[in-house]
Design a protein around this motif. Structure first.
Motif, PDB file in Angstrom:
ATOM      1  N   SER A   1       0.835  -1.159   0.068  1.00 26.40           N
ATOM      2  CA  SER A   1       0.202  -0.002  -0.199  1.00 26.40           C
ATOM      3  C   SER A   1       0.934   1.325  -0.006  1.00 26.40           C
ATOM      4  CB  SER A   1      -0.920  -0.002   1.272  1.00 26.40           C
ATOM      5  OG  SER A   1      -1.649   1.357   1.203  1.00 26.40           O
ATOM      6  N   ALA A   2       1.913   1.252   0.939  1.00 26.55           N
ATOM      7  CA  ALA A   2       2.708   2.322   0.869  1.00 26.55           C
ATOM      8  C   ALA A   2       3.531   2.649  -0.400  1.00 26.55           C
ATOM      9  CB  ALA A   2       3.830   2.430   1.989  1.00 26.55           C
ATOM     10  N   GLY A   3       3.793   1.567  -1.345  1.00 26.71           N
ATOM     11  CA  GLY A   3       4.561   1.709  -2.255  1.00 26.71           C
ATOM     12  C   GLY A   3       3.605   2.086  -3.630  1.00 26.71           C
ATOM     13  N   THR A   4       2.342   1.949  -3.528  1.00 20.91           N
ATOM     14  CA  THR A   4       1.578   2.021  -4.758  1.00 20.91           C
ATOM     15  C   THR A   4       0.688   3.122  -4.486  1.00 20.91           C
ATOM     16  OG1 THR A   4       0.132   0.399  -3.862  1.00 20.91           O
ATOM     17  CG2 THR A   4       1.843  -0.196  -5.320  1.00 20.91           C
ATOM     18  N   THR A   5       0.434   3.809  -3.497  1.00 20.58           N
ATOM     19  CA  THR A   5      -0.452   4.849  -3.106  1.00 20.58           C
ATOM     20  C   THR A   5       0.116   6.160  -3.246  1.00 20.58           C
ATOM     21  OG1 THR A   5      -1.616   3.415  -1.204  1.00 20.58           O
ATOM     22  CG2 THR A   5      -1.922   5.847  -1.581  1.00 20.58           C
ATOM     23  N   CYS A   6      -0.484   7.067  -4.119  1.00 23.45           N
ATOM     24  CA  CYS A   6       0.231   8.358  -4.575  1.00 23.45           C
ATOM     25  C   CYS A   6      -0.386   9.207  -3.283  1.00 23.45           C
ATOM     26  CB  CYS A   6      -0.294   9.010  -5.866  1.00 23.45           C
ATOM     27  SG  CYS A   6      -2.021   9.155  -5.839  1.00 23.45           S
ATOM     28  N   VAL A   7       0.534  10.307  -3.254  1.00 25.75           N
ATOM     29  CA  VAL A   7       0.395  11.421  -2.116  1.00 25.75           C
ATOM     30  C   VAL A   7      -0.665  12.224  -2.682  1.00 25.75           C
ATOM     31  CG1 VAL A   7       1.496  13.134  -0.932  1.00 25.75           C
ATOM     32  CG2 VAL A   7       2.905  11.285  -1.396  1.00 25.75           C
ATOM     33  N   GLY A   8      -1.786  12.408  -1.847  1.00 27.90           N
ATOM     34  CA  GLY A   8      -3.103  13.219  -2.283  1.00 27.90           C
ATOM     35  C   GLY A   8      -2.816  14.465  -2.083  1.00 27.90           C
ATOM     36  N   ASP A   9      -1.956  15.182  -1.207  1.00 31.55           N
ATOM     37  CA  ASP A   9      -1.758  16.535  -1.038  1.00 31.55           C
ATOM     38  C   ASP A   9      -0.305  16.505  -0.415  1.00 31.55           C
ATOM     39  OD1 ASP A   9      -1.729  19.190  -0.722  1.00 31.55           O
ATOM     40  OD2 ASP A   9      -3.193  19.183   0.954  1.00 31.55           O
ATOM     41  N   CYS A  10       0.501  17.236  -1.030  1.00 36.01           N
ATOM     42  CA  CYS A  10       2.073  17.362  -0.504  1.00 36.01           C
ATOM     43  C   CYS A  10       2.031  18.166   0.583  1.00 36.01           C
ATOM     44  CB  CYS A  10       2.848  17.809  -1.694  1.00 36.01           C
ATOM     45  SG  CYS A  10       2.338  19.716  -2.364  1.00 36.01           S
ATOM     46  N   ASP A  11       1.006  18.935   0.896  1.00 39.40           N
ATOM     47  CA  ASP A  11       1.157  19.769   2.380  1.00 39.40           C
ATOM     48  C   ASP A  11       1.201  18.750   3.401  1.00 39.40           C
ATOM     49  OD1 ASP A  11       1.819  22.264   0.951  1.00 39.40           O
ATOM     50  OD2 ASP A  11      -0.398  22.789   0.872  1.00 39.40           O
ATOM     51  N   GLU A  12       0.462  17.877   3.113  1.00 43.98           N
ATOM     52  CA  GLU A  12       0.202  16.979   4.424  1.00 43.98           C
ATOM     53  C   GLU A  12       1.464  15.934   4.612  1.00 43.98           C
ATOM     54  OE1 GLU A  12      -3.289  14.515   3.618  1.00 43.98           O
ATOM     55  OE2 GLU A  12      -4.629  16.059   3.611  1.00 43.98           O
ATOM     56  N   THR A  13       2.199  15.842   3.501  1.00 43.10           N
ATOM     57  CA  THR A  13       3.445  15.084   3.791  1.00 43.10           C
ATOM     58  C   THR A  13       4.756  15.815   3.823  1.00 43.10           C
ATOM     59  OG1 THR A  13       2.486  13.583   2.213  1.00 43.10           O
ATOM     60  CG2 THR A  13       4.739  13.436   2.634  1.00 43.10           C
ATOM     61  N   TYR A  14       4.783  16.971   3.392  1.00 38.33           N
ATOM     62  CA  TYR A  14       6.304  17.619   3.316  1.00 38.33           C
ATOM     63  C   TYR A  14       5.901  18.756   3.898  1.00 38.33           C
ATOM     64  CZ  TYR A  14       6.930  14.208  -0.329  1.00 38.33           C
ATOM     65  OH  TYR A  14       7.241  12.915  -0.860  1.00 38.33           O
TER      66      TYR A  14
END
Length: 54
Positions: free
Chosen positions: A21-34
């Motif tokens: 799941s971690a390898g195939t799911t795209c980041v929905g919103d970069c602000d939430e991640t970075y």
């Protein structure tokens, strides 16, 4: 008789599903991640951008 996996096998299966799941799911919103790098830099060094409301 009901088959039940061992705890190690169940843990390995859950780990495999989470890694896939971690390898195939795209980041929905970069602000939430970075978006934590700037606030972290601000808190550690006292300068930079404060990206949240004060």
């Amino acid at each position: 008789m009901v088959w039940a996996p061992s705890a190690a096998m169940a843990s390995a299966f859950v780990l495999l599903i989470r890694l896939l799941s971690a390898g195939t799911t795209c980041v929905g919103d970069c602000d939430e991640t970075y978006n934590y790098w700037e606030p972290l830099h601000y808190l550690l060094y006292g300068f930079g951008f404060q990206t949240w409301c004060a």
